[in-house]
Scaffold this active site. Structure first.
Site, PDB file in Angstrom:
ATOM      1  N   LYS A 115     -14.464   0.771   3.613  1.00  0.00           N
ATOM      2  CA  LYS A 115     -13.187   0.480   2.981  1.00  0.00           C
ATOM      3  C   LYS A 115     -12.154   1.550   3.335  1.00  0.00           C
ATOM      4  O   LYS A 115     -12.492   2.715   3.563  1.00  0.00           O
ATOM      5  CB  LYS A 115     -13.352   0.405   1.453  1.00  0.00           C
ATOM      6  N   ASP A 116     -10.882   1.135   3.355  1.00  0.00           N
ATOM      7  CA  ASP A 116      -9.797   2.024   3.744  1.00  0.00           C
ATOM      8  C   ASP A 116      -9.600   3.151   2.735  1.00  0.00           C
ATOM      9  O   ASP A 116     -10.015   3.064   1.575  1.00  0.00           O
ATOM     10  CB  ASP A 116      -8.494   1.247   3.886  1.00  0.00           C
ATOM     11  N   ARG A 117      -8.899   4.180   3.192  1.00  0.00           N
ATOM     12  CA  ARG A 117      -8.622   5.324   2.319  1.00  0.00           C
ATOM     13  C   ARG A 117      -7.533   5.009   1.305  1.00  0.00           C
ATOM     14  O   ARG A 117      -7.701   5.266   0.107  1.00  0.00           O
ATOM     15  CB  ARG A 117      -8.204   6.542   3.159  1.00  0.00           C
ATOM     16  N   LYS A 166     -13.486   4.094  -6.141  1.00  0.00           N
ATOM     17  CA  LYS A 166     -12.970   5.254  -5.423  1.00  0.00           C
ATOM     18  C   LYS A 166     -11.477   5.081  -5.152  1.00  0.00           C
ATOM     19  O   LYS A 166     -10.993   3.965  -4.996  1.00  0.00           O
ATOM     20  CB  LYS A 166     -13.727   5.488  -4.113  1.00  0.00           C
ATOM     21  N   ARG A 190       0.820  -1.204   0.000  1.00  0.00           N
ATOM     22  CA  ARG A 190       0.000   0.000   0.000  1.00  0.00           C
ATOM     23  C   ARG A 190       0.857   1.259   0.000  1.00  0.00           C
ATOM     24  O   ARG A 190       0.574   2.231   0.696  1.00  0.00           O
ATOM     25  CB  ARG A 190      -0.963  -0.014   1.197  1.00  0.00           C
TER      26      ARG A 190
END
Length: 348
Positions: A83-85, A54, A25
C-alpha cells in the site's frame, strides 16, 4: 525502445477527456484503503495476525517497525498487499511468534510510529502475498471537479460500465523511471540482484498490458468478447477461451459475469486464439526489448481482465469544493485508474 520524451503515453479513456482539474491525497486521510478478505484468522497457531491501520507509511516500512518491536526478522512478518505511503491503510500483517506472546506494550510502541493495532488473532500460517480479494477505497477529491455539473452523470456511467483496468502511474515511477530502468536492464541482461523486488519486470509487463488495453479501448472492444478471447469469470480465478461468440455470451459480458482479458507478458504461450492472439503478439513485438527481456528473465505468461467493476460505489458531496467517492476494486486494480476517468491531475 520507448520514446520517453513522450511520457506519459496518451492511453485513451472510456468516456473521453476528464471533466475538470482536481486534487486528491492532499493528506493521508484523503485516501483510505481497506483490504477485503474472504476468510478470517482461526484464533490459534504460531502466527500472530495484526489488523492494523497505518498512516503515512509504506507497507515495507510498517513491516520493519512491527519486526523491530516484536523482536523478529522482517521476513518473519507477512502481508498480502503493498500500500502507498500517503494514505490511511487498514490491512492484516502476520508475525511468526511460536510459543510466545507479543512483547508488552508493543501496540503502544507501534502507535508511536504510525501503526495502530486494532485487533490481534492467532493463525496457523503466515499471511502470503496477494491473498486478499479486493480493496475498498474512500477518496476525498477537491477543486473544480467537486462542483462540476457533469460529475454525477460521469460517475454513474462508470458505475454502469466499469473502468478500464489500466496499471496506474505509480507502477512506472516518476516520469516512467521504472520502465527506463527495465529497458536498460533488458538490453544488458536482467539480474535479480539489481531488481530484487521485481519492479523493472512489473513495469515492463504493465506497459505491454496497458498497450493492449488501449488498443481494445480504441476499437471499443474492451468489454465486448471476440472470438479467441480469454474470458475471466467474475469473482473467480477461472477463465476460458471463447472460440465462438453468441448472444448469451454478450449478455453475460454486459452483466459483468465474464470479462475479456489481456496478456501479462512472459515465457510461455498465449492462451488466446484466432485473431486475438495474433493481435496481442504483434503489439508486443513492437516493444521487442521488453517482450524478449521478460521472457529471458523467466517471467511466466499470465492474464488480467481489461475491465473492472466498481463494487458498492457511492458519491457524496461534503461541500461546494469537496466530494467523497467510495468503491471497491478487485485485488491488483488501481484507484488512480478510476480517478483518471474523472479529472485532470499531474499524477494521473
Amino acid at each position: 525502445m520507448i520514446d520517453m520524451s513522450l511520457w506519459p503515453p496518451d492511453w485513451p479513456r472510456v468516456h473521453g477527456e476528464p471533466l475538470a482539474s482536481g486534487d486528491f491525497r492532499m493528506t493521508p486521510e484523503d485516501f483510505l484503503v481497506e483490504e477485503i478478505f474472504d476468510f478470517a484468522p482461526e484464533g490459534q497457531g504460531e502466527h500472530l495476525w495484526l489488523w492494523i491501520e497505518k498512516r503515512d507509511l509504506t507497507t515495507p516500512e510498517a513491516v520493519k517497525h512491527v519486526a523491530r518491536v516484536c523482536g523478529v526478522r522482517p521476513r518473519d512478518v507477512g502481508y498480502s498487499g503493498l500500500k502507498d505511503r500517503i494514505a490511511v491503510t487498514r490491512q492484516w500483517l502476520s508475525v511468526h511468534l511460536p510459543g510466545r506472546d507479543a512483547p508488552d506494550a508493543f501496540a503502544t510502541q507501534l502507535s508511536d510510529v504510525g501503526v495502530v493495532v486494532q485487533e490481534t488473532r492467532r493463525h496457523p500460517r503466515k499471511l502470503k502475498r496477494g491473498v486478499h480479494r479486493a480493496n475498498h477505497f474512500t477518496l476525498r477529491l477537491s477543486g473544480e471537479i467537486a462542483s462540476h455539473p457533469e460529475l454525477s452523470r460521469r460517475w454513474q456511467a462508470l458505475c454502469a460500465d466499469g473502468v478500464p483496468n489500466y496499471f496506474g502511474p505509480q507502477r512506472f515511477g516518476r516520469e516512467g523511471r521504472n520502465l527506463v530502468l527495465a529497458q536498460k536492464a533488458f538490453a544488458r541482461g536482467w539480474r535479480k540482484r539489481d531488481d530484487p523486488h521485481g519492479m523493472q519486470l512489473s513495469a515492463a509487463r504493465s506497459f505491454l498490458f496497458n498497450e493492449v488495453l488501449a488498443m481494445r479501448l480504441r476499437a471499443q472492444t474492451w468489454r465486448t468478447p471476440r472470438p479467441g478471447d480469454v474470458l475471466a469469470l467474475a469473482g473467480t480465478a477461472s477463465r476460458f477461451v471463447a472460440d465462438e461468440i453468441d448472444s448469451a455470451l454478450h449478455e453475460r459480458a454486459a452483466r459483468g459475469d465474464v470479462a475479456p482479458t489481456g496478456p501479462l507478458w512472459g515465457r510461455g504461450r498465449l492462451e488466446s486464439g484466432a485473431e486475438v492472439a495474433e493481435e496481442e503478439a504483434r503489439l508486443a513485438a513492437r516493444h521487442e526489448v521488453l517482450m524478449q527481456g521478460l521472457e529471458a528473465a523467466g517471467v511466466r505468461m499470465d492474464r488480467r481482465t481489461l475491465c473492472v467493476p466498481l463494487d458498492a460505489p457511492s458519491l457524496e458531496h461534503e461541500a461546494s469544493n469537496r466530494v467523497t467517492l467510495g468503491f471497491g476494486l478487485p485485488r491488483g486494480a488501481f484507484a488512480t485508474s478510476v480517478l483518471r476517468e474523472l479529472m485532470h491531475h499531474p499524477l494521473l
